[in-house]
Design a protein around this motif. Sequence first.
Motif, PDB file in Angstrom:
ATOM      1  N   UNK A  67       0.310  -4.283  13.428  1.00 31.16           N
ATOM      2  CA  UNK A  67       0.954  -5.003  14.522  1.00 31.16           C
ATOM      3  C   UNK A  67       2.014  -5.988  14.048  1.00 31.16           C
ATOM      4  N   UNK A  68       1.786  -6.592  12.866  1.00 28.00           N
ATOM      5  CA  UNK A  68       2.701  -7.630  12.386  1.00 28.00           C
ATOM      6  C   UNK A  68       3.066  -7.430  10.913  1.00 28.00           C
ATOM      7  N   UNK A  69       3.059  -6.201  10.433  1.00 27.99           N
ATOM      8  CA  UNK A  69       3.459  -5.937   9.058  1.00 27.99           C
ATOM      9  C   UNK A  69       3.936  -4.506   8.896  1.00 27.99           C
ATOM     10  N   UNK A  70       4.712  -4.303   7.833  1.00 32.50           N
ATOM     11  CA  UNK A  70       5.070  -2.981   7.343  1.00 32.50           C
ATOM     12  C   UNK A  70       4.996  -3.008   5.824  1.00 32.50           C
ATOM     13  N   UNK A  71       4.472  -1.933   5.253  1.00 34.17           N
ATOM     14  CA  UNK A  71       4.409  -1.814   3.797  1.00 34.17           C
ATOM     15  C   UNK A  71       5.691  -1.160   3.307  1.00 34.17           C
ATOM     16  N   UNK A  72       6.281  -1.745   2.290  1.00 40.37           N
ATOM     17  CA  UNK A  72       7.544  -1.263   1.754  1.00 40.37           C
ATOM     18  C   UNK A  72       7.321  -0.317   0.570  1.00 40.37           C
ATOM     19  N   UNK A  73       8.370   0.496   0.287  1.00 42.66           N
ATOM     20  CA  UNK A  73       8.366   1.398  -0.877  1.00 42.66           C
ATOM     21  C   UNK A  73       7.062   2.204  -0.951  1.00 42.66           C
ATOM     22  N   UNK A  74       6.794   2.936   0.129  1.00 45.33           N
ATOM     23  CA  UNK A  74       5.531   3.668   0.225  1.00 45.33           C
ATOM     24  C   UNK A  74       5.351   4.686  -0.885  1.00 45.33           C
ATOM     25  N   UNK A  75       6.442   5.186  -1.441  1.00 49.06           N
ATOM     26  CA  UNK A  75       6.327   6.193  -2.497  1.00 49.06           C
ATOM     27  C   UNK A  75       5.650   5.650  -3.747  1.00 49.06           C
ATOM     28  N   UNK A  76       5.592   4.352  -3.894  1.00 44.96           N
ATOM     29  CA  UNK A  76       4.920   3.785  -5.063  1.00 44.96           C
ATOM     30  C   UNK A  76       3.407   3.995  -5.014  1.00 44.96           C
ATOM     31  N   UNK A  77       2.867   4.129  -3.796  1.00 35.24           N
ATOM     32  CA  UNK A  77       1.415   4.259  -3.620  1.00 35.24           C
ATOM     33  C   UNK A  77       0.677   3.054  -4.205  1.00 35.24           C
ATOM     34  N   UNK A  78       1.148   1.872  -3.838  1.00 33.83           N
ATOM     35  CA  UNK A  78       0.568   0.639  -4.361  1.00 33.83           C
ATOM     36  C   UNK A  78       0.091  -0.268  -3.235  1.00 33.83           C
ATOM     37  N   UNK A  79      -0.510   0.310  -2.227  1.00 35.10           N
ATOM     38  CA  UNK A  79      -0.942  -0.463  -1.054  1.00 35.10           C
ATOM     39  C   UNK A  79      -2.471  -0.579  -0.997  1.00 35.10           C
ATOM     40  N   UNK A  80      -3.113  -0.669  -2.142  1.00 30.10           N
ATOM     41  CA  UNK A  80      -4.572  -0.725  -2.229  1.00 30.10           C
ATOM     42  C   UNK A  80      -5.005  -2.038  -2.860  1.00 30.10           C
ATOM     43  N   UNK A  81      -6.165  -2.506  -2.461  1.00 29.86           N
ATOM     44  CA  UNK A  81      -6.657  -3.752  -3.028  1.00 29.86           C
ATOM     45  C   UNK A  81      -8.107  -3.974  -2.674  1.00 29.86           C
ATOM     46  N   UNK A  82      -8.643  -5.053  -3.177  1.00 32.22           N
ATOM     47  CA  UNK A  82      -9.978  -5.468  -2.779  1.00 32.22           C
ATOM     48  C   UNK A  82      -9.986  -5.639  -1.255  1.00 32.22           C
ATOM     49  N   UNK A  83     -11.067  -5.311  -0.574  1.00 29.58           N
ATOM     50  CA  UNK A  83     -11.088  -5.472   0.882  1.00 29.58           C
ATOM     51  C   UNK A  83     -10.704  -6.876   1.350  1.00 29.58           C
ATOM     52  N   UNK A  84     -11.033  -7.902   0.557  1.00 29.15           N
ATOM     53  CA  UNK A  84     -10.647  -9.262   0.945  1.00 29.15           C
ATOM     54  C   UNK A  84      -9.136  -9.433   0.937  1.00 29.15           C
ATOM     55  N   UNK A  85      -8.452  -8.745   0.038  1.00 26.75           N
ATOM     56  CA  UNK A  85      -6.992  -8.822  -0.015  1.00 26.75           C
ATOM     57  C   UNK A  85      -6.370  -8.171   1.211  1.00 26.75           C
ATOM     58  N   UNK A  86      -6.854  -6.991   1.553  1.00 26.64           N
ATOM     59  CA  UNK A  86      -6.336  -6.292   2.730  1.00 26.64           C
ATOM     60  C   UNK A  86      -6.605  -7.109   3.992  1.00 26.64           C
ATOM     61  N   UNK A  87      -7.796  -7.689   4.100  1.00 24.25           N
ATOM     62  CA  UNK A  87      -8.125  -8.510   5.266  1.00 24.25           C
ATOM     63  C   UNK A  87      -7.230  -9.739   5.338  1.00 24.25           C
ATOM     64  N   UNK A  88      -6.922 -10.334   4.182  1.00 24.64           N
ATOM     65  CA  UNK A  88      -6.057 -11.514   4.174  1.00 24.64           C
ATOM     66  C   UNK A  88      -4.646 -11.175   4.646  1.00 24.64           C
ATOM     67  N   UNK A  89      -4.103 -10.056   4.185  1.00 26.44           N
ATOM     68  CA  UNK A  89      -2.758  -9.655   4.617  1.00 26.44           C
ATOM     69  C   UNK A  89      -2.720  -9.497   6.131  1.00 26.44           C
ATOM     70  N   UNK A  90      -3.706  -8.823   6.678  1.00 29.46           N
ATOM     71  CA  UNK A  90      -3.747  -8.604   8.119  1.00 29.46           C
ATOM     72  C   UNK A  90      -3.865  -9.927   8.870  1.00 29.46           C
ATOM     73  N   UNK A  91      -4.717 -10.820   8.375  1.00 29.52           N
ATOM     74  CA  UNK A  91      -4.911 -12.106   9.048  1.00 29.52           C
ATOM     75  C   UNK A  91      -3.671 -12.985   8.945  1.00 29.52           C
ATOM     76  N   UNK A  92      -3.082 -13.051   7.747  1.00 27.44           N
ATOM     77  CA  UNK A  92      -1.890 -13.877   7.554  1.00 27.44           C
ATOM     78  C   UNK A  92      -0.740 -13.390   8.426  1.00 27.44           C
ATOM     79  N   UNK A  93      -0.562 -12.078   8.501  1.00 28.54           N
ATOM     80  CA  UNK A  93       0.508 -11.525   9.327  1.00 28.54           C
ATOM     81  C   UNK A  93       0.314 -11.908  10.786  1.00 28.54           C
TER      82      UNK A  93
END
Length: 328
Positions: A67-93
Amino acid sequence: MKLRTLLLACGAALLANPLAAGMARAETPAKLLFSAERKPSAGAPQSLGFYSNGCVAGAAELSPDGPNWQVMRLSRNRRYGHPATVALIQRLAGQAARAGIWPGLLVGDISQPRGGPMASGHASHQVGLDFDVWLRPMPSPRLTVEQRETYPFRSVLKKGTFTVDDRIWNDNYRDLIRLASEQPEVQRIFVNPGIKKKLCETAGRDRGWLSKVRPFYGHDEHFHIRLSCQPGSPGCKPQQAIGNGDGCDELDWWFNVALQPPPPDAKPPKPKPPLMLSGMPRACSPVLDAPDRGGVGAIAETPAGGGYASAYAPAPQNVPVPTPRPLR
């Protein structure tokens, strides 16, 4: 031939000879082994090792669009992290958008599917607890997958200087970094020394949040958020505490000491040898060998005709490697 195709071909040829396969893996830089993995490992999420020498098991995936983010340079395949990291990105956005600070985050690199060293771009981002946020608001209309491969980085500094460009910068940039620093999971935020200077000048009387914002050359097109080691990851090696104070009294070192050219007779530093799997935490070898977690993978391939742009502006050539201050 693409790296993954090459590694798969080599693996097939070595299946009949486990000893040769083990030797080949031991002699392959760890960055090639980890960057060839396309999916997270099965199992419970854990950060293993240190931010610049480790891996992540059971990583979560950040959706390419939210809803409030887009991941850049998707071809890198670097959009993975600890679940706390993913949750933080979503919350911060979401918080930034609701507060009217930022319409949406452009999220740069988090980690590879199993973490580990990357073939390009970062020394850290290995344990799923680091992520980059571009210093550009998400545009409207949203970027397509193709546009996200070429959308240009933009420095917030005046060209050729370490001074923030006020034609770009406004209080929203400060407020976004402040909002990120006030999240309880966040351990550090890295910004260019010029940005730290601007924050020190405009923070006002409430300055406690500035202690987490650490200067580091290069971070003028994005800022780098680092989480503390999370519960359930006993193998995660924490970084030393940041200490007290807002850190603004340390900026003189960055501009008047770090920028001094090295002595004329100084020997250039020897390049570091590539990190091998044997030099990583023992728990990272099983992470490489673990089965894939189902249902997760890359959605984009590297565009034909070239790779992707670097997320980092080069540091000044005359800046020596400043240690240990940047790690504080």
